[in-house]
Write an enzyme that holds these catalytic residues in place. Structure first.
Site, PDB file in Angstrom:
ATOM      1  N   CYS A  95       0.869  -1.177   0.000  1.00 43.68           N
ATOM      2  CA  CYS A  95       0.000   0.000   0.000  1.00 43.68           C
ATOM      3  C   CYS A  95       0.909   1.231   0.000  1.00 43.68           C
ATOM      4  CB  CYS A  95      -0.973  -0.012   1.185  1.00 43.68           C
ATOM      5  SG  CYS A  95      -0.207  -0.025   2.812  1.00 43.68           S
ATOM      6  N   TRP A  96       0.447   2.330   0.549  1.00 39.08           N
ATOM      7  CA  TRP A  96       1.242   3.559   0.474  1.00 39.08           C
ATOM      8  C   TRP A  96       2.515   3.485   1.310  1.00 39.08           C
ATOM      9  CZ3 TRP A  96       1.868   7.523  -2.542  1.00 39.08           C
ATOM     10  CH2 TRP A  96       2.506   8.677  -2.072  1.00 39.08           C
TER      11      TRP A  96
END
Length: 344
Positions: A95-96
């Site tokens: 993810c980020w």
């Protein structure tokens, strides 16, 4: 254990069957690890909602709402895109930042029995590797520039070089743009970051002991800017300049730009952008040629009046190696590619 990314080459060699990007569709669209499958655990709207609650209301409430949304979306992915994955499937999830979104989804995958792992630091750690390769480290291989006027078959020559096993980076293909005012292609260009990801992935596969052939470009291809380490390598690289009779160039352009020829409104809009360079009278003449279907004459005049005066590069002090071609047939380009590879 989260997987630490040490290099882009190491990323490609990791023993995972698939890379899963669980960020929102908007984050994925801007940039992602090449080849990654987007299975968002929060939609664009859901991510914005949870983020607003987290910042403006209550962090615990945001986490609780976010967990419910992640669970629902994960169920949809398991029943949809992942329904056919076998028991030994090994996904790498990010993810980020490599935190809650990828961690939550990975726990679910692991509980099923899949050998799932996360990327330490998430997309941000990957992006740092891309930035280092393009903005800090010297270019990975010696560059050979393929230069020439508009319509001289530079891209076609690159294709022949690649087919013969030479190392090639087609910047116009990566940038989804043909490198001129007439260059935009259907679908539009990628984001700058997405272009850089594709370029960095191609660079990571280069053999540093062999030359890589690249078409000569300015610092920008459409709205894409070439990263500094590549631009620097291109400025100092040996140049091979293709010289071809005008008739062959005209024929080549008419073949390559059939999409533009078939779209009169788009062609007229682009011609209007040339008024600032050549005035209304000249552009009106070109519009008349387009309206009458006399595209060979239009192309010839554009080459002689617009392209060659503006884009033919002046010789460098160290000179340019000319490549004289009688035509742009596949046979001629094949022989030319063989000669370039043989000469190194």
């Amino acid at each position: 254990m989260p997987i630490a990314l040490d290099s882009l080459a190491a990323l490609a060699a990791l023993p995972f069957d698939e890379v899963i990007d669980v960020r929102s569709p908007a984050e994925y669209a801007e940039d992602h690890i090449p080849g990654a499958l987007n299975l968002p655990v929060l939609s664009n709207e859901e991510r914005a909602r949870v983020g607003t609650i987290y910042v403006q209301q209550d962090r615990f409430l945001a986490r609780k709402i976010g967990a419910a949304l992640v669970s629902r979306n994960a169920a949809a992915h398991l029943e949809g895109p992942l329904a056919d994955r076998h028991g030994g499937w090994r996904p790498l999830v990010y993810c980020w930042r490599g935190g809650q979104r990828s961690g939550s989804f990975t726990v679910i995958l692991q509980q099923i029995g899949w050998q799932a792992e996360t990327v330490k630091g998430g997309y941000q750690s990957y992006r740092r590797l891309v930035a280092r390769a393009l903005y800090e480290e010297p270019f990975a291989a010696p560059v050979r520039l393929i230069d020439g006027g508009t319509g001289t078959g530079k891209t076609h020559l690159l294709s022949h070089l690649a087919a013969l096993g030479a190392q090639v980076i087609d910047l116009e293909d990566l940038a989804a743009h043909r490198g001129s005012v007439f260059g935009p292609v259907a679908g539009g260009q990628p984001s700058q970051k997405s272009f850089e990801s594709a370029l960095a992935a191609r660079m990571a596969r280069l053999d540093p002991t062999r030359p890589v052939y690249i078409e000569a470009e300015s610092s920008r291809i459409g709205r894409i800017t070439l990263p500094p380490m590549l631009a620097r390598a291109m400025r100092s690289a040996p140049v091979i300049r293709i010289n071809v009779p005008l008739a062959a160039r005209v024929s080549n352009i008419c073949t390559d730009y059939t999409d533009l020829i078939a779209d009169p409104q788009r062609l007229d809009a682009i011609l209007s952008r040339l008024v600032q360079y050549h005035g209304h009278a000249q552009v009106d003449q070109w519009r008349a040629l387009a309206a009458s279907g006399d595209f060979p004459t239009l192309v010839a005049q554009l080459i002689e009046t617009h392209y060659d005066p503006r884009y033919i590069r002046k010789p460098r002090p160290e000179g340019i190696t000319p490549l004289e071609l009688p035509d742009l047939s596949e046979a001629t380009l094949q022989v030319a590619a063989q000669g370039l590879i043989k000469s190194g």
